[in-house]
Design a protein around this motif. Structure first.
Motif, mmCIF file in Angstrom:
data_model
loop_
_atom_site.group_PDB
_atom_site.id
_atom_site.type_symbol
_atom_site.label_atom_id
_atom_site.label_comp_id
_atom_site.label_asym_id
_atom_site.label_seq_id
_atom_site.Cartn_x
_atom_site.Cartn_y
_atom_site.Cartn_z
ATOM 1 N N HIS A 1 11.715 0.695 4.506
ATOM 2 C CA HIS A 1 12.116 -0.508 3.779
ATOM 3 C C HIS A 1 11.521 -0.557 2.373
ATOM 4 O O HIS A 1 11.972 -1.331 1.524
ATOM 5 C CB HIS A 1 11.695 -1.758 4.551
ATOM 6 C CG HIS A 1 12.399 -1.921 5.856
ATOM 7 N ND1 HIS A 1 12.029 -2.866 6.788
ATOM 8 C CD2 HIS A 1 13.443 -1.257 6.403
ATOM 9 C CE1 HIS A 1 12.806 -2.776 7.855
ATOM 10 N NE2 HIS A 1 13.663 -1.802 7.647
ATOM 11 N N GLN A 2 10.498 0.267 2.123
ATOM 12 C CA GLN A 2 9.823 0.255 0.823
ATOM 13 C C GLN A 2 10.293 1.376 -0.099
ATOM 14 O O GLN A 2 9.881 1.419 -1.260
ATOM 15 C CB GLN A 2 8.306 0.362 1.025
ATOM 16 C CG GLN A 2 7.716 -0.782 1.831
ATOM 17 C CD GLN A 2 6.272 -0.532 2.229
ATOM 18 O OE1 GLN A 2 5.741 0.553 2.024
ATOM 19 N NE2 GLN A 2 5.639 -1.529 2.827
ATOM 20 N N TYR B 1 0.844 -1.186 0.000
ATOM 21 C CA TYR B 1 0.000 0.000 0.000
ATOM 22 C C TYR B 1 0.885 1.244 0.000
ATOM 23 O O TYR B 1 1.953 1.252 0.622
ATOM 24 C CB TYR B 1 -0.872 0.064 1.258
ATOM 25 C CG TYR B 1 -2.017 -0.913 1.310
ATOM 26 C CD1 TYR B 1 -3.038 -0.878 0.364
ATOM 27 C CD2 TYR B 1 -2.113 -1.844 2.333
ATOM 28 C CE1 TYR B 1 -4.102 -1.764 0.432
ATOM 29 C CE2 TYR B 1 -3.173 -2.738 2.408
ATOM 30 C CZ TYR B 1 -4.164 -2.695 1.449
ATOM 31 O OH TYR B 1 -5.217 -3.570 1.518
ATOM 32 N N ALA B 2 0.440 2.284 -0.693
ATOM 33 C CA ALA B 2 1.079 3.596 -0.605
ATOM 34 C C ALA B 2 0.019 4.609 -0.189
ATOM 35 O O ALA B 2 -1.121 4.569 -0.678
ATOM 36 C CB ALA B 2 1.699 4.003 -1.937
ATOM 37 N N PHE C 1 2.154 -1.124 5.969
ATOM 38 C CA PHE C 1 1.551 -0.875 4.658
ATOM 39 C C PHE C 1 1.696 -2.095 3.748
ATOM 40 O O PHE C 1 2.124 -2.005 2.600
ATOM 41 C CB PHE C 1 2.142 0.382 4.013
ATOM 42 C CG PHE C 1 1.648 1.646 4.678
ATOM 43 C CD1 PHE C 1 0.565 2.329 4.162
ATOM 44 C CD2 PHE C 1 2.248 2.114 5.843
ATOM 45 C CE1 PHE C 1 0.081 3.480 4.783
ATOM 46 C CE2 PHE C 1 1.774 3.256 6.471
ATOM 47 C CZ PHE C 1 0.683 3.942 5.937
ATOM 48 N N GLU C 2 1.293 -3.257 4.295
ATOM 49 C CA GLU C 2 1.324 -4.516 3.555
ATOM 50 C C GLU C 2 -0.090 -4.886 3.132
ATOM 51 O O GLU C 2 -0.977 -5.057 3.969
ATOM 52 C CB GLU C 2 1.939 -5.619 4.418
ATOM 53 C CG GLU C 2 3.405 -5.360 4.740
ATOM 54 C CD GLU C 2 4.040 -6.419 5.627
ATOM 55 O OE1 GLU C 2 5.272 -6.384 5.785
ATOM 56 O OE2 GLU C 2 3.303 -7.261 6.173
ATOM 57 N N GLN C 3 -0.275 -5.012 1.835
ATOM 58 C CA GLN C 3 -1.589 -5.349 1.294
ATOM 59 C C GLN C 3 -1.947 -6.792 1.614
ATOM 60 O O GLN C 3 -1.178 -7.708 1.341
ATOM 61 C CB GLN C 3 -1.581 -5.140 -0.221
ATOM 62 C CG GLN C 3 -2.898 -5.454 -0.907
ATOM 63 C CD GLN C 3 -2.740 -5.573 -2.410
ATOM 64 O OE1 GLN C 3 -1.728 -6.055 -2.892
ATOM 65 N NE2 GLN C 3 -3.735 -5.122 -3.149
ATOM 66 N N LYS D 1 12.196 8.703 -4.572
ATOM 67 C CA LYS D 1 12.106 7.306 -4.140
ATOM 68 C C LYS D 1 10.936 7.069 -3.206
ATOM 69 O O LYS D 1 10.560 5.925 -2.953
ATOM 70 C CB LYS D 1 13.402 6.859 -3.478
ATOM 71 C CG LYS D 1 13.726 7.553 -2.165
ATOM 72 C CD LYS D 1 15.032 7.042 -1.591
ATOM 73 C CE LYS D 1 15.360 7.716 -0.256
ATOM 74 N NZ LYS D 1 16.633 7.200 0.309
ATOM 75 N N GLU D 2 10.336 8.135 -2.712
ATOM 76 C CA GLU D 2 9.180 8.019 -1.818
ATOM 77 C C GLU D 2 7.860 8.402 -2.482
ATOM 78 O O GLU D 2 6.834 7.809 -2.189
ATOM 79 C CB GLU D 2 9.378 8.902 -0.582
ATOM 80 C CG GLU D 2 10.591 8.556 0.261
ATOM 81 C CD GLU D 2 10.754 9.507 1.426
ATOM 82 O OE1 GLU D 2 9.740 9.806 2.094
ATOM 83 O OE2 GLU D 2 11.887 9.964 1.665
#
Length: 257
Positions: free
Chosen positions: A116-117, A96-97, A230-232, A153-154
């Motif tokens: 980490h993302q 997820y973002a 933020f893990e789908q 990068k973000e």
């Protein structure tokens, strides 16, 4: 008592945007991060392998033994030993973002939230994204991507084909709708690690059979969030059969506070 650095930068094997990858008869004694990390890959198999410390070491990997992000096709973990790692045996999920700003009725900027993302590529022109209410992860609907501009990068600017749902707001999230992988986890031994057994957050068919679990947290955890990692998630089709659960959840991992 063991000590470790705060950062988890040094992965044993990183596989990015690759297909038909097989790890067979591999022994990984130590890494300063994940053991095997697969990102945006199609068909990954880990079989007949071991994540286990050498000699008198207490710790193997300092994070998950295996970890798969936004993968498609098949993910197979068959006849492996995952022990003494400082996190889970596997974590299979999407990304997820968070919506950072709404520019107009078709344009937003999203920001990946967890360090980490940073730099992770998961939005391309032509993709379909789900629009998700942040805290609840209730989906408003989907929208197709017309244009993408990587600001940093973000931050990524996204222009959609259709007008945004009027309920969609800053603080909500987006995630890619894709060909979710099928997952087979069979004949593995998971023990002596720090956290959970397996975090299974895949929307494809998942089969977990003939495994042995002895972990301080939940042996199998279905989760997902748009607030911290933020893990789908969104598991919908899982078969769990013929496994041995040997006194898991004897620590705090996998419990909610």
């Amino acid at each position: 008592m063991t000590f470790a650095p705060a950062r988890r930068d040094y992965v044993g094997f990183t596989v990015t945007e690759s297909a038909d990858v097989v790890f067979d008869n591999i022994t990984l004694h130590h890494s300063g991060g994940m053991g095997i990390l697969g990102e945006n890959c199609h068909n990954v198999t880990v079989k007949n392998s071991a994540v286990t410390p050498s000699g008198t070491r207490y710790i193997s990997t300092t994070a998950d033994a295996t970890h798969f992000v936004n993968c498609t096709g098949e993910i197979n973990l068959i006849n492996n030993l995952f022990e003494n790692q400082k996190d889970d045996a596997t974590n299979i999920h999407g990304i997820y973002a968070m919506v950072d700003s709404i520019i107009d009725d078709k344009t937003i900027e999203v920001r990946v939230q967890h360090p980490h993302q940073f730099g992770f590529r998961f939005i391309d022109q032509g993709d379909t994204l789900e629009l998700v209410q942040g805290p609840s992860m209730i989906t408003y609907g989907t929208n197709q991507v017309a244009q993408v501009d990587r600001i940093s990068k973000e931050i990524t600017r996204v222009v959609f084909e259709d007008t945004l749902d009027k309920r969609f707001a800053v603080g909500d999230s987006v995630a890619e709708v894709r060909d979710y992988p099928t997952v087979l986890i069979k004949g593995n031994t998971i023990r002596r690690n720090r956290a959970r057994g397996m975090l299974l957050n895949c929307r494809g068919k998942t089969v977990v059979e003939d495994n042995y679990f002895h972990s301080p947290g939940a042996a199998i955890l279905f989760e997902g969030d748009a607030e911290f990692w933020f893990e789908q998630g969104g598991v919908s089709d899982v078969v769990i059969r013929n496994n041995t659960f040997d006194n898991s959840v004897f620590g705090v991992w996998g419990m909610l506070f």
